[in-house]
Design a protein around this motif. Structure first.
Motif, mmCIF file in Angstrom:
data_model
loop_
_atom_site.group_PDB
_atom_site.id
_atom_site.type_symbol
_atom_site.label_atom_id
_atom_site.label_comp_id
_atom_site.label_asym_id
_atom_site.label_seq_id
_atom_site.Cartn_x
_atom_site.Cartn_y
_atom_site.Cartn_z
ATOM 1 N N UNK A 36 0.570 -1.100 0.190
ATOM 2 C CA UNK A 36 0.227 0.068 0.144
ATOM 3 C C UNK A 36 0.841 0.981 -0.233
ATOM 4 N N UNK A 37 0.510 2.555 -1.003
ATOM 5 C CA UNK A 37 1.615 3.365 -1.129
ATOM 6 C C UNK A 37 0.649 4.404 -1.423
ATOM 7 N N UNK A 38 1.788 6.328 -1.397
ATOM 8 C CA UNK A 38 0.931 7.019 -1.805
ATOM 9 C C UNK A 38 2.586 7.707 -2.827
ATOM 10 N N UNK A 39 1.925 7.814 -3.688
ATOM 11 C CA UNK A 39 3.062 8.518 -4.467
ATOM 12 C C UNK A 39 2.532 9.919 -4.328
ATOM 13 N N UNK A 40 3.438 11.007 -4.511
ATOM 14 C CA UNK A 40 3.330 12.442 -4.992
ATOM 15 C C UNK A 40 3.827 13.208 -5.769
ATOM 16 N N UNK A 41 3.393 14.140 -5.979
ATOM 17 C CA UNK A 41 4.625 14.706 -7.673
ATOM 18 C C UNK A 41 5.258 15.752 -6.651
ATOM 19 N N UNK A 42 6.418 16.738 -7.307
ATOM 20 C CA UNK A 42 7.568 17.344 -6.972
ATOM 21 C C UNK A 42 6.874 18.416 -5.861
ATOM 22 N N UNK A 43 5.209 18.477 -6.001
ATOM 23 C CA UNK A 43 4.988 19.539 -5.408
ATOM 24 C C UNK A 43 4.998 19.848 -3.665
ATOM 25 N N UNK A 44 5.140 18.104 -3.755
ATOM 26 C CA UNK A 44 5.507 17.537 -2.037
ATOM 27 C C UNK A 44 6.835 17.500 -1.430
ATOM 28 N N UNK A 45 7.808 17.635 -2.202
ATOM 29 C CA UNK A 45 9.182 17.489 -2.054
ATOM 30 C C UNK A 45 9.897 18.000 -1.459
ATOM 31 N N UNK A 46 10.317 18.177 -0.519
ATOM 32 C CA UNK A 46 11.028 19.590 0.401
ATOM 33 C C UNK A 46 12.587 19.500 -0.690
ATOM 34 N N UNK A 47 13.140 18.516 -1.239
ATOM 35 C CA UNK A 47 13.604 18.823 -2.280
ATOM 36 C C UNK A 47 14.021 19.437 -3.909
ATOM 37 N N UNK A 48 13.369 20.281 -3.796
ATOM 38 C CA UNK A 48 12.636 20.842 -4.743
ATOM 39 C C UNK A 48 12.523 22.293 -4.001
ATOM 40 N N UNK A 49 13.182 23.401 -5.371
ATOM 41 C CA UNK A 49 12.805 24.324 -4.343
ATOM 42 C C UNK A 49 11.382 25.054 -4.820
ATOM 43 N N UNK A 50 10.598 24.628 -6.308
ATOM 44 C CA UNK A 50 9.035 24.503 -5.693
ATOM 45 C C UNK A 50 8.326 24.113 -5.224
#
Length: 386
Positions: free
Chosen positions: A332-346
């Motif tokens: 069971x997983x939850x996958x996320x786009x870059x808006x939820x990735x702290x490594x991305x400035x945006x």
């Protein structure tokens, strides 16, 4: 810590809660702006079917007491953890689930399919659904690109074993987010060997064994193809709309063992152009656990307390979400786009917590957990970045 604890277009294949107009109980725009945390969960309900209907076979019917125990367990989880968005799998009784979650504050509910009913009371082919405390602005069933399916060596009639829900949810601070709920094909063999009474015992055993091996691989092909075709549609949608993305559900397969690994492909191979790689990152998905783990490591380095680091690392172990015999796995997983990735400035949010609710699996109490679920419930906290 990784805590282990107990416009809306509706077409002919889309069903959406009729009461999706804002009410006095909804979050006001001011409250949404002030909300700095979003909680998301994926929940396999395990044969959610109200009596007197039966699931799969005529005698598999919950008693009134069993059904009430199941309803209570689900309600208790929602009350304790209070996810804002939750993806459900194995839903037979759609109306019953919508009523249950609405009582818990989920004004918005989305489903795009119905189970199969045989002989008026035997239900098969459960569906997926999504409940949200935030407004759902659009609901759709994800279609299969038939031309691409043929290019992949599949037939023109290929389809998802369970129809995928895409619900566009309006999140605080971020705006529109496309939330996908899936239940990929199980590992159960696609067909079974037949016993020939005139054949030898060895011949019958070998026939069934070969069917198991071949049928299991057929299921893997189905599961991997579902993931690929879904990912292509998600990329197309992202390119057209630019919405953030969440993909949640029961994958019926460990994410990184090969069959589904392409869902989290991080970049283009054999390409050293950094601008192109940054562009690709906009379309890639990240495992919420990986984002949580990276965030944990970054915070650990900031504190610099060696003793706390050792104790924290002991607890930073991903729990299994399903057990079969002596084996266990994360399905069971939850996958996320870059808006939820702290490594991305945006990015807008970061994964601040990951909770694997599995007490009902590893230390159950029959009085409480007797009619719960055979999966752990995975949830995450998303915290607004400062």
């Amino acid at each position: 810590m990784n805590r282990k604890e107990d416009f809306v277009p509706i077409n002919s294949i889309s069903l959406l809660s009729a009461n999706n107009e804002a009410s006095s109980d909804d979050l006001s725009s001011t409250e949404q702006v002030e909300q700095t945390q979003i909680k998301v969960a994926t929940f396999n309900l395990f044969n959610y079917l109200a009596p007197p209907d039966a699931f799969y076979d005529f005698d598999r019917i919950y008693s009134a007491e069993q059904w009430q125990k199941k309803e209570n367990w689900i309600a208790s989880y929602l009350q304790k953890h209070q996810p804002d968005i939750i993806g459900f799998q194995e839903v037979f009784s759609i109306e019953a689930l919508e009523i249950l979650v609405k009582k818990q504050g989920y004004e918005y509910f989305a489903v795009v399919d119905k189970p199969t009913v045989i002989d008026d009371f035997i239900h098969r082919d459960p569906v997926v659904a999504l409940a949200s405390k935030f407004p759902i602005t659009e609901v759709a069933a994800v279609s299969v690109d038939k031309e691409l399916a043929v290019q992949l060596g599949l037939t023109e009639t290929f389809n998802f074993s369970r129809q995928v829900v895409r619900a566009t949810v309006e999140l605080p601070h971020l705006g529109l987010c496309d939330c996908y709920v899936v239940h990929f094909k199980s590992k159960r063999a696609s067909w079974q060997g037949e016993v020939d009474k005139l054949s030898s015992l060895e011949g019958n055993v070998l026939s069934q064994f070969k069917a198991q091996v071949a049928g299991g691989w057929a299921s893997s092909i189905q599961r991997g193809s579902e993931a690929t075709l879904l990912m292509m549609q998600m990329i197309e949608r992202r390119a057209k709309k630019g919405n953030a993305m969440m993909l949640m559900g029961d994958f019926n397969n460990p994410l990184k063992d090969g069959i589904l690994a392409h869902l989290v492909t991080p970049n283009m191979l054999f390409n050293n152009d950094q601008n192109q790689q940054r562009l690709v990152k906009f379309y890639t998905l990240r495992d919420a656990w990986d984002l949580y783990e990276a965030n944990h490591q970054a915070n650990k380095q900031m504190t610099g307390d060696a003793n706390q680091e050792v104790e924290a690392d002991k607890l930073l172990t991903r729990g299994a979400t399903h057990y079969f015999g002596q084996s266990s796995s994360v399905l069971d997983y939850i996958l996320l786009s870059s808006e939820f990735d702290a490594a991305e400035q945006s990015s807008y949010f970061e994964v601040s917590d990951y909770i694997n609710t599995d007490k009902h699996l590893i230390n159950p109490s029959f009085d409480v957990d007797g009619e719960s679920t055979d999966h752990a419930v995975v949830s995450i906290n998303l915290t607004l970045r400062k």
